[in-house]
Design a protein around this motif. Structure first.
Motif, PDB file in Angstrom:
ATOM      1  N   THR A 192      -3.890   3.273  -2.412  1.00  0.00           N
ATOM      2  CA  THR A 192      -2.987   2.954  -1.553  1.00  0.00           C
ATOM      3  C   THR A 192      -1.406   3.009  -2.227  1.00  0.00           C
ATOM      4  O   THR A 192      -0.550   3.535  -1.535  1.00  0.00           O
ATOM      5  CB  THR A 192      -2.889   1.746  -0.616  1.00  0.00           C
ATOM      6  N   LEU A 193      -1.293   2.399  -3.363  1.00  0.00           N
ATOM      7  CA  LEU A 193      -0.022   2.515  -4.084  1.00  0.00           C
ATOM      8  C   LEU A 193       0.358   4.055  -4.373  1.00  0.00           C
ATOM      9  O   LEU A 193       1.389   4.289  -4.447  1.00  0.00           O
ATOM     10  CB  LEU A 193      -0.092   1.487  -5.286  1.00  0.00           C
ATOM     11  N   GLY A 231       1.528   6.062  -1.656  1.00  0.00           N
ATOM     12  CA  GLY A 231       3.100   5.574  -1.374  1.00  0.00           C
ATOM     13  C   GLY A 231       3.985   5.866  -2.117  1.00  0.00           C
ATOM     14  O   GLY A 231       5.177   5.617  -2.133  1.00  0.00           O
ATOM     15  N   GLY A 232       3.458   6.410  -3.439  1.00  0.00           N
ATOM     16  CA  GLY A 232       4.641   7.073  -4.206  1.00  0.00           C
ATOM     17  C   GLY A 232       4.671   6.340  -5.546  1.00  0.00           C
ATOM     18  O   GLY A 232       5.711   6.525  -6.542  1.00  0.00           O
ATOM     19  N   SER A 233       4.082   5.092  -5.665  1.00  0.00           N
ATOM     20  CA  SER A 233       4.054   4.413  -7.107  1.00  0.00           C
ATOM     21  C   SER A 233       3.441   4.975  -8.143  1.00  0.00           C
ATOM     22  O   SER A 233       2.616   5.925  -7.570  1.00  0.00           O
ATOM     23  CB  SER A 233       3.623   2.785  -6.871  1.00  0.00           C
ATOM     24  N   MET A 269      -2.805  -4.992   3.147  1.00  0.00           N
ATOM     25  CA  MET A 269      -2.718  -5.363   1.593  1.00  0.00           C
ATOM     26  C   MET A 269      -1.636  -4.770   0.758  1.00  0.00           C
ATOM     27  O   MET A 269      -1.277  -5.447   0.131  1.00  0.00           O
ATOM     28  CB  MET A 269      -4.370  -4.563   1.313  1.00  0.00           C
ATOM     29  N   ALA A 270      -1.344  -3.666   1.076  1.00  0.00           N
ATOM     30  CA  ALA A 270      -0.418  -2.898   0.482  1.00  0.00           C
ATOM     31  C   ALA A 270       1.076  -3.825   0.603  1.00  0.00           C
ATOM     32  O   ALA A 270       1.713  -4.194  -0.511  1.00  0.00           O
ATOM     33  CB  ALA A 270      -0.092  -1.586   0.498  1.00  0.00           C
ATOM     34  N   GLU A 271       1.455  -4.203   1.995  1.00  0.00           N
ATOM     35  CA  GLU A 271       2.378  -4.657   2.095  1.00  0.00           C
ATOM     36  C   GLU A 271       2.681  -5.986   1.553  1.00  0.00           C
ATOM     37  O   GLU A 271       3.680  -6.291   0.934  1.00  0.00           O
ATOM     38  CB  GLU A 271       2.594  -4.971   3.787  1.00  0.00           C
ATOM     39  N   ARG A 272       1.405  -6.941   1.505  1.00  0.00           N
ATOM     40  CA  ARG A 272       1.583  -8.231   0.917  1.00  0.00           C
ATOM     41  C   ARG A 272       1.663  -7.944  -0.528  1.00  0.00           C
ATOM     42  O   ARG A 272       2.550  -8.916  -1.170  1.00  0.00           O
ATOM     43  CB  ARG A 272       0.336  -8.871   1.222  1.00  0.00           C
ATOM     44  N   PHE A 273       1.152  -6.807  -1.149  1.00  0.00           N
ATOM     45  CA  PHE A 273       1.290  -6.644  -2.755  1.00  0.00           C
ATOM     46  C   PHE A 273       2.659  -6.421  -3.039  1.00  0.00           C
ATOM     47  O   PHE A 273       3.302  -7.030  -3.961  1.00  0.00           O
ATOM     48  CB  PHE A 273       0.187  -5.401  -3.029  1.00  0.00           C
ATOM     49  N   LEU A 274       3.333  -5.661  -2.148  1.00  0.00           N
ATOM     50  CA  LEU A 274       4.525  -4.969  -2.490  1.00  0.00           C
ATOM     51  C   LEU A 274       5.666  -6.106  -2.385  1.00  0.00           C
ATOM     52  O   LEU A 274       6.570  -6.154  -3.048  1.00  0.00           O
ATOM     53  CB  LEU A 274       4.813  -3.692  -1.804  1.00  0.00           C
ATOM     54  N   ALA A 275       5.524  -7.044  -1.418  1.00  0.00           N
ATOM     55  CA  ALA A 275       6.277  -8.232  -1.131  1.00  0.00           C
ATOM     56  C   ALA A 275       6.102  -9.001  -2.388  1.00  0.00           C
ATOM     57  O   ALA A 275       7.350  -9.603  -2.996  1.00  0.00           O
ATOM     58  CB  ALA A 275       6.116  -9.066   0.069  1.00  0.00           C
TER      59      ALA A 275
END
Ligand code: UDP
Length: 369
Positions: free
Chosen positions: A35-36, A39-41, A353-359
């Motif tokens: 997922t990351l 998202g471009g990471s 999941m990704a939103e929480r990780f990025l936060a």
């Protein structure tokens, strides 16, 4: 234009990614990595030799050699930390030290004293995804030290898991939570929704004493209902004992399968039964079953009891109560399989999941430059 974030993931050293030895950590790490990257990471994974992540080029993984540590679950609470040389864990961290300047954040996925201890000694911030509840005093002490010296660096998957650490209640009573909460997410496209069950039950997980497979065998013997078992055979002697103790249980063990094949079998079943003897930190398999529309019957013990909504997506019963499991099986027709799938769409998707990780990443590293 913001610079893409650069993450260095240190996988669990207990086994290669794809082997099943790492339990839910394997799927969780694979899902977050994919997922990351989408998202471009940038993500580089340091992992034991032989590791694979389905759908990703092998270049995402840098293999590291060495001896795996013993399973933390099999250690005594006050046992000293043991490190066998050449230690895979030590080699993972040595490589991370060499590479750290090229990354914004190092994410540790192992549950080992050394990993938490090393937090102080890295220039690049180290964050930890703690995948199990409290098991040893040494890890508990190392975790509390990280919480004190590097607040916000420890993530767990459930409230029940957080509460197992002896230091946590006092912190929480003082209004300070030592943990960040990271739910696990699944790719819904990988799981086919199946509107009706075929009458059999599923039990999915590592075959190891803390997972309590014997209670599901007792349930099968009591009710005559067949159980399909899927998972990594971690403890063959334990599995043999179960078969000897419950000769009339209808247990159909199909081995450890890749996710697509696993969900095909799981989706056909009328319910997933979870009978943990430990405080399960999360319980990926509960989310995977719900994604297929399969209700979950679980003990009120740890993460699964937070995932399952009693009477809506399954039944939550008293721990170690096999008759209560049987009773719940009799009430399965009251559960709407559509609700099960919807629960995952709303709370356990990859984007949540990704939103929480990025936060969490933003709290540690600030806004991407
Ligand atoms: N699993 C799998 N194939 C199988 C059985 C299990 O890939 O045949 C995976 C499952 O998808 C889940 C993991 O094994 O990701 C078990 O994780 P869980 O969080 O339930 O328990 P853990 O082993 O981490 O305690």
């Amino acid at each position: 234009m913001t610079q893409p974030r650069r993450y260095l993931f240190l996988s669990t050293p207990v086994g290669s990614l794809g082997s099943g030895a790492g339990g839910g950590v394997e799927l969780n790490l694979a899902n977050l990595t994919r997922t990351l990257l989408e998202g471009g990471s940038q993500v580089q994974v340091l992992a034991p030799q032989g590791s694979r992540i389905a759908g990703l080029p092998q270049s995402v993984i840098e293999p590291v050699a060495g001896l795996p540590p013993a399973y933390a679950q099999s250690q005594g609470r006050d046992q000293p930390v043991q490190i066998h040389t050449p230690s895979l864990l030590a080699c993972l961290w040595q490589r991370a030290a060499q590479m750290q300047a090229d990354f914004d954040l190092i994410v540790n996925w192992s549950y080992d004293w050394l990993s938490f201890y090393l937090t102080d000694f890295f220039r690049t911030p180290v964050a930890h995804i703690v995948s199990m509840g409290s098991l040893t005093d040494a890890v508990d002490q190392a975790l509390e030290h990280v919480a004190q010296t590097h607040p916000g660096r420890l993530a767990v998957h459930s409230r029940a898991q957080a509460q197992t650490f002896a230091f946590a209640p006092a912190w929480m009573a003082a209004g300070r939570d030592p943990f960040v909460y990271l739910p696990c997410g699944v790719d819904l496209q990988t799981y086919d929704f199946v509107p009706h069950g075929n009458g059999s039950l599923a039990w999915v997980g590592r075959i190891a004493p803390e997972k309590g497979l014997e209670d599901c065998a007792a349930l099968s013997e009591k009710t005559g209902i067949p159980v399909v078992i899927l998972g990594h055979l971690q403890d063959p002697a334990y599995w043999q004992q179960i078969q000897a103790h419950y000769p009339r249980a209808q247990l159909d063990y199909r081995g450890f399968l890749p996710t697509r094949a696993m969900q095909q079998i799981l989706g056909q079943c009328s319910a997933l039964v979870m009978t943990p003897k430990w405080i399960e930190a999360f319980g990926m398999v509960a989310v995977e079953a719900l994604a297929c529309g399969v209700p979950v019957i679980t003990y009120r013990r740890g993460g699964p009891a937070e995932i399952v909504s009693d009477g809506e997506t399954g039944w939550v019963v008293d721990p170690d109560d096999v008759p209560a499991l049987a009773d719940a099986v009799g009430r399965l027709e009251r559960i709407d399989r559509n609700h099960c799938r919807q629960r995952v769409e709303q709370h356990y998707s990859l984007s949540v999941m990704a939103e929480r990780f990025l936060a969490w990443d933003k709290q540690i590293c600030g806004d991407p430059g």
